[in-house]
Design an enzyme around this catalytic site. Structure first.
Site, mmCIF file in Angstrom:
data_model
loop_
_atom_site.group_PDB
_atom_site.id
_atom_site.type_symbol
_atom_site.label_atom_id
_atom_site.label_comp_id
_atom_site.label_asym_id
_atom_site.label_seq_id
_atom_site.Cartn_x
_atom_site.Cartn_y
_atom_site.Cartn_z
ATOM 1 N N PRO A 130 -34.347 109.734 -54.269
ATOM 2 C CA PRO A 130 -34.594 108.281 -54.371
ATOM 3 C C PRO A 130 -34.171 107.581 -53.080
ATOM 4 O O PRO A 130 -33.065 107.778 -52.591
ATOM 5 C CB PRO A 130 -33.701 107.841 -55.546
ATOM 6 C CG PRO A 130 -33.350 109.091 -56.271
ATOM 7 C CD PRO A 130 -33.391 110.202 -55.270
ATOM 8 N N GLU A 131 -35.092 106.806 -52.519
ATOM 9 C CA GLU A 131 -34.792 106.039 -51.311
ATOM 10 C C GLU A 131 -34.614 104.569 -51.704
ATOM 11 O O GLU A 131 -34.750 104.203 -52.867
ATOM 12 C CB GLU A 131 -35.930 106.201 -50.296
ATOM 13 C CG GLU A 131 -36.133 107.630 -49.803
ATOM 14 C CD GLU A 131 -35.037 108.078 -48.833
ATOM 15 O OE1 GLU A 131 -34.193 107.244 -48.460
ATOM 16 O OE2 GLU A 131 -35.039 109.263 -48.475
#
Ligand SMILES: [Zn+2]
Length: 276
Positions: free
Chosen positions: A2-3
């Site tokens: 997840p960014e």
């Protein structure tokens, strides 16, 4: 992994429903990256405040109406996702934290367990302050001007791609977003950060904001269920100009997109569009 866009899409999905929610209880599964720092059941009785994001952390304030106020600092690690469940099934083998509220159960699913849920009295005290200390500027912070960005780059001799990925100048430039922003700005990824002129720094900041804004748009429009946070990067990648396109023709000049490895990460770029 997840960014920033995935984390922000998650925040937007849970902030409104949970604002003002009453905590009824909490449950821990297997150990996460760091300990919670207090007994999970003792979270009961708190009221959830405004959930904010800093870098890839979410801060979930909890008010107890006494001198016990604080909150939970959450990180999704490599593989985590948060879901707000209105009728939560029994936790599965990868569900390692539940915050049960009168508006539903906020559940962390994290197969690799690099994520974390940490109690802190505030964002400005230990342990939260220590975890956030080295984070760079928020990319959309109006105070983070091209001049501020350029001045920070001037202090770095590392390749600009590595500086972006490091996250201590600006947060949010994960690998795909760093590659795309450098392409949009026409900057070679191996160029030393301190050799970037002020106009090019301004173009790079605008390009980074543009790529992140596009990912947020995709996250908001393509994800009916915000819990599928990994879909944001996937949707963004499908329209990437260089990321994941080694050997393909550059859409701008017709040359060939190349892949090199920098700091153990794949960098994709167009050697003719991106200059040193
Ligand atoms: Zn090109």
């Amino acid at each position: 992994m997840p960014e920033l866009p995935e984390v922000e899409v998650t925040r937007r999905g849970i902030a409104d429903p949970l604002r003002g929610a009453r905590v009824l209880g909490a449950r821990l599964g297997k150990p996460l990256r760091w300990p919670l720092g207090r007994a999970a059941p003792s979270l009961a009785g708190g009221t959830v405040g405004d959930i904010v994001r800093r870098g890839k952390y979410l801060w979930l304030p909890l008010q107890y109406g006494a001198d016990d106020d604080g909150g939970l600092l959450l990180h999704l690690g490599m593989s985590g996702s948060l879901a707000l469940l209105h009728a939560a099934p029994p936790p599965g083998p990868h569900d390692h934290f539940d915050l049960v509220t009168d508006r539903g159960t906020l559940r962390l699913n994290d197969p690799r367990r690099f994520g974390a849920v940490v109690w802190s009295a505030s964002l400005h005290e230990a342990p939260a302050a220590a975890l956030l200390r080295r984070l760079g500027a928020e990319p959309f912070d109006p105070a983070f001007t091209p001049q501020v960005f350029h001045a920070a780059l001037q202090r770095r001799r590392a390749p600009v791609k590595a500086v972006l990925l490091g996250g201590d100048v600006v947060v949010g430039a994960g690998n795909i977003y760093a590659c795309e922003a450098l392409f949009q700005a026409g900057i070679h990824p191996a160029l030393r950060a301190d050799r970037i002129s002020r106009p090019r720094a301004a173009r790079l900041l605008a390009a980074l904001r543009g790529t992140l804004a596009r990912a947020l748009d995709l996250g908001g429009s393509t994800l009916r269920d915000f819990t599928d946070v990994h879909g944001v990067g996937g949707a963004f990648q499908s329209e990437a100009a260089v990321y994941g396109r080694a050997g393909a023709a550059c859409g701008r000049c017709g040359g060939t997109v190349r892949r090199v490895v920098q700091a153990q990460r794949s960098t994709y770029f167009c050697p003719s569009c991106q200059r040193r």
